[in-house]
Design a protein around this motif. Structure first.
Motif, PDB file in Angstrom:
ATOM      1  N   ALA A 147       0.837  -1.201   0.000  1.00  0.00           N
ATOM      2  CA  ALA A 147       0.000   0.000   0.000  1.00  0.00           C
ATOM      3  C   ALA A 147       0.871   1.250   0.000  1.00  0.00           C
ATOM      4  N   ASP A 148       0.212   2.418   0.077  1.00  0.00           N
ATOM      5  CA  ASP A 148       0.924   3.687  -0.006  1.00  0.00           C
ATOM      6  C   ASP A 148       1.923   3.865   1.129  1.00  0.00           C
ATOM      7  N   SER A 149       1.479   3.487   2.351  1.00  0.00           N
ATOM      8  CA  SER A 149       2.352   3.732   3.505  1.00  0.00           C
ATOM      9  C   SER A 149       2.628   2.466   4.306  1.00  0.00           C
ATOM     10  N   THR A 150       2.090   1.316   3.902  1.00  0.00           N
ATOM     11  CA  THR A 150       2.270   0.072   4.656  1.00  0.00           C
ATOM     12  C   THR A 150       2.437  -1.113   3.713  1.00  0.00           C
ATOM     13  N   ILE A 151       3.066  -2.148   4.256  1.00  0.00           N
ATOM     14  CA  ILE A 151       3.026  -3.480   3.640  1.00  0.00           C
ATOM     15  C   ILE A 151       1.963  -4.266   4.407  1.00  0.00           C
ATOM     16  N   ASN A 152       0.911  -4.677   3.735  1.00  0.00           N
ATOM     17  CA  ASN A 152      -0.216  -5.315   4.413  1.00  0.00           C
ATOM     18  C   ASN A 152      -0.041  -6.824   4.438  1.00  0.00           C
ATOM     19  N   LEU A 153      -0.050  -7.377   5.641  1.00  0.00           N
ATOM     20  CA  LEU A 153       0.006  -8.819   5.861  1.00  0.00           C
ATOM     21  C   LEU A 153      -1.371  -9.281   6.334  1.00  0.00           C
ATOM     22  N   ARG A 154      -1.855 -10.360   5.763  1.00  0.00           N
ATOM     23  CA  ARG A 154      -3.184 -10.893   6.130  1.00  0.00           C
ATOM     24  C   ARG A 154      -3.002 -12.119   7.023  1.00  0.00           C
ATOM     25  N   ALA A 155      -3.437 -11.973   8.282  1.00  0.00           N
ATOM     26  CA  ALA A 155      -3.415 -13.095   9.216  1.00  0.00           C
ATOM     27  C   ALA A 155      -4.727 -13.873   9.078  1.00  0.00           C
ATOM     28  N   ARG A 156      -4.609 -15.195   8.930  1.00  0.00           N
ATOM     29  CA  ARG A 156      -5.783 -16.048   8.779  1.00  0.00           C
ATOM     30  C   ARG A 156      -5.709 -17.185   9.799  1.00  0.00           C
ATOM     31  N   TRP A 157      -6.844 -17.438  10.456  1.00  0.00           N
ATOM     32  CA  TRP A 157      -6.891 -18.494  11.470  1.00  0.00           C
ATOM     33  C   TRP A 157      -8.288 -19.123  11.474  1.00  0.00           C
ATOM     34  N   TRP A 158      -8.377 -20.297  12.090  1.00  0.00           N
ATOM     35  CA  TRP A 158      -9.629 -21.052  12.141  1.00  0.00           C
ATOM     36  C   TRP A 158     -10.092 -21.173  13.589  1.00  0.00           C
ATOM     37  N   SER A 159     -11.425 -21.155  13.758  1.00  0.00           N
ATOM     38  CA  SER A 159     -12.017 -21.321  15.083  1.00  0.00           C
ATOM     39  C   SER A 159     -13.341 -22.056  14.920  1.00  0.00           C
ATOM     40  N   HIS A 160     -14.011 -22.280  16.033  1.00  0.00           N
ATOM     41  CA  HIS A 160     -15.356 -22.854  15.963  1.00  0.00           C
ATOM     42  C   HIS A 160     -16.296 -21.844  15.287  1.00  0.00           C
ATOM     43  N   PRO A 161     -17.352 -22.314  14.601  1.00  0.00           N
ATOM     44  CA  PRO A 161     -18.085 -21.433  13.679  1.00  0.00           C
ATOM     45  C   PRO A 161     -19.119 -20.511  14.308  1.00  0.00           C
ATOM     46  N   THR A 162     -19.492 -20.712  15.576  1.00  0.00           N
ATOM     47  CA  THR A 162     -20.539 -19.866  16.146  1.00  0.00           C
ATOM     48  C   THR A 162     -20.053 -18.425  16.272  1.00  0.00           C
ATOM     49  N   ARG A 163     -20.991 -17.506  16.217  1.00  0.00           N
ATOM     50  CA  ARG A 163     -20.639 -16.084  16.208  1.00  0.00           C
ATOM     51  C   ARG A 163     -19.881 -15.678  17.469  1.00  0.00           C
ATOM     52  N   ILE A 164     -20.314 -16.189  18.628  1.00  0.00           N
ATOM     53  CA  ILE A 164     -19.659 -15.794  19.873  1.00  0.00           C
ATOM     54  C   ILE A 164     -18.219 -16.265  19.887  1.00  0.00           C
ATOM     55  N   ASP A 165     -17.942 -17.470  19.364  1.00  0.00           N
ATOM     56  CA  ASP A 165     -16.566 -17.970  19.298  1.00  0.00           C
ATOM     57  C   ASP A 165     -15.734 -17.129  18.338  1.00  0.00           C
ATOM     58  N   VAL A 166     -16.289 -16.814  17.172  1.00  0.00           N
ATOM     59  CA  VAL A 166     -15.558 -16.038  16.173  1.00  0.00           C
ATOM     60  C   VAL A 166     -15.178 -14.667  16.719  1.00  0.00           C
ATOM     61  N   LEU A 167     -16.137 -13.984  17.350  1.00  0.00           N
ATOM     62  CA  LEU A 167     -15.873 -12.631  17.857  1.00  0.00           C
ATOM     63  C   LEU A 167     -14.879 -12.643  19.014  1.00  0.00           C
ATOM     64  N   GLN A 168     -15.036 -13.573  19.934  1.00  0.00           N
ATOM     65  CA  GLN A 168     -14.132 -13.612  21.087  1.00  0.00           C
ATOM     66  C   GLN A 168     -12.712 -13.975  20.667  1.00  0.00           C
ATOM     67  N   VAL A 169     -12.570 -14.932  19.767  1.00  0.00           N
ATOM     68  CA  VAL A 169     -11.231 -15.314  19.301  1.00  0.00           C
ATOM     69  C   VAL A 169     -10.605 -14.159  18.529  1.00  0.00           C
ATOM     70  N   GLN A 170     -11.362 -13.490  17.683  1.00  0.00           N
ATOM     71  CA  GLN A 170     -10.805 -12.360  16.937  1.00  0.00           C
ATOM     72  C   GLN A 170     -10.345 -11.253  17.869  1.00  0.00           C
ATOM     73  N   ASP A 171     -11.107 -10.976  18.907  1.00  0.00           N
ATOM     74  CA  ASP A 171     -10.713  -9.944  19.875  1.00  0.00           C
ATOM     75  C   ASP A 171      -9.362 -10.276  20.505  1.00  0.00           C
ATOM     76  N   ARG A 172      -9.184 -11.527  20.910  1.00  0.00           N
ATOM     77  CA  ARG A 172      -7.929 -11.921  21.550  1.00  0.00           C
ATOM     78  C   ARG A 172      -6.774 -11.962  20.551  1.00  0.00           C
ATOM     79  N   VAL A 173      -7.057 -12.369  19.316  1.00  0.00           N
ATOM     80  CA  VAL A 173      -6.006 -12.430  18.296  1.00  0.00           C
ATOM     81  C   VAL A 173      -5.476 -11.034  17.983  1.00  0.00           C
ATOM     82  N   LEU A 174      -6.365 -10.084  17.765  1.00  0.00           N
ATOM     83  CA  LEU A 174      -5.914  -8.732  17.424  1.00  0.00           C
ATOM     84  C   LEU A 174      -5.130  -8.103  18.573  1.00  0.00           C
ATOM     85  N   GLU A 175      -5.573  -8.337  19.782  1.00  0.00           N
ATOM     86  CA  GLU A 175      -4.829  -7.803  20.928  1.00  0.00           C
ATOM     87  C   GLU A 175      -3.439  -8.424  21.010  1.00  0.00           C
TER      88      GLU A 175
END
Length: 281
Positions: free
Chosen positions: A226-254
């Motif tokens: 990109a213009d000011s960054t090199i963008n890396l895409r992190a991809r991971w798998w979790s259980h499919p329910t919405r609550i699992d997806v949101l909670q895991v994503q919150d912890r991953v980004l932190e």
């Protein structure tokens, strides 16, 4: 015009006598229909209870239970009509339905479409009760699949009733169709940072988070310069329910933010340089 009160009284008396003569048959017909109604409910609940023991045949059990219930109710109605009107026969009803079938079909077209779509949904099982789906502007958990409509509970606590014909013809995304679900997030690093080192740190951060599955393995890809960054895409798998997806994503980004910051990896934000020129020069 003069009305003879005696004739009117005789007519009322005749109607009352006819009603009293039919009253025992009507009471018996109501009792018979009530018995058939209880039997129909019992059969439906029994079929549903047996089908719930096998998750794979749950929807088929719902279909069979409802069809059995309506068949028993129809049989009870026919028997009750024969008791009240001895001259009545099921053939008379079939003839009447045949004559007026076209008119009934046009009048109840939407109802019949939803009914048939509901039967097909229950038989083909594109989704099941408890699945989390997205259809149109709605997203939530399937509470119940009836022959007319499907009930969805949204994540903010609302109930949405969707006609089965719409679900059968429109696109539906089933988020919980499989055991695993992949999530992803793009992280921008500076052009002066080591891509390999940043990739390794992101993977370590993702793997350290509880709820991230080890199989399939998480990965990190370079997706954009990109213009000011090199963008890396992190991809991971979790259980499919919405609550699992949101909670895991919150912890991953932190975890990614803390790990990259701790290791001195730059997380730049877009910047602009404005040059002002003296127009008098």
């Amino acid at each position: 015009m003069n009305l003879d009160p005696s004739l009117a009284l005789a007519q009322v008396q005749r109607m009352l006598n006819d009603f009293l003569r039919l009253l025992p048959a009507m009471v018996l017909a109501l009792v018979i229909f009530g018995i058939f109604f209880l039997v129909a409910r019992t059969v439906r609940n029994l079929v549903r209870r047996v089908s719930t023991r096998s998750e794979a045949h749950r929807n088929v059990g719902l279909v069979l239970g409802r069809l059995a219930q309506w068949a028993i109710l129809l049989l009870g109605l026919l028997i009750a009509l024969v008791i009240v009107f001895p001259g009545f026969s099921p053939g008379d009803l079939i003839t009447a339905l045949g004559i007026s079938g076209v008119a009934i079909g046009f009048a109840f077209k939407d109802i019949l479409q939803n009914f048939l779509a509901g039967i097909l949904i229950l038989l083909t099982e594109p989704f099941r009760v408890g699945d989390q789906i997205i259809t149109g502007d709605f997203e939530g958990t399937v509470e119940e699949i009836q022959t007319r409509a499907t009930f969805i509970k949204t994540y903010d606590g609302r109930r949405v009733v969707i006609p089965n014909a719409d679900l059968f013809t429109d696109k539906v995304t089933v988020n919980t169709a499989f055991e695993h679900r992949r999530s992803q997030y793009d992280v921008g690093i500076g052009y002066g940072d080591d891509i390999g080192r940043a990739r390794e740190l992101i993977l370590e951060a993702v793997r350290s988070v509880g709820g991230v599955l080890s199989r399939p393995e998480p990965d990190v890809l370079v997706v954009e310069l990109a213009d000011s960054t090199i963008n890396l895409r992190a991809r991971w798998w979790s259980h499919p329910t919405r609550i699992d997806v949101l909670q895991v994503q919150d912890r991953v980004l932190e975890a990614i933010k803390m790990r990259l910051t701790h290791e001195g990896i730059d997380l730049p934000f877009p910047t602009q340089v404005l040059l002002f020129h003296d127009q008098t020069e």
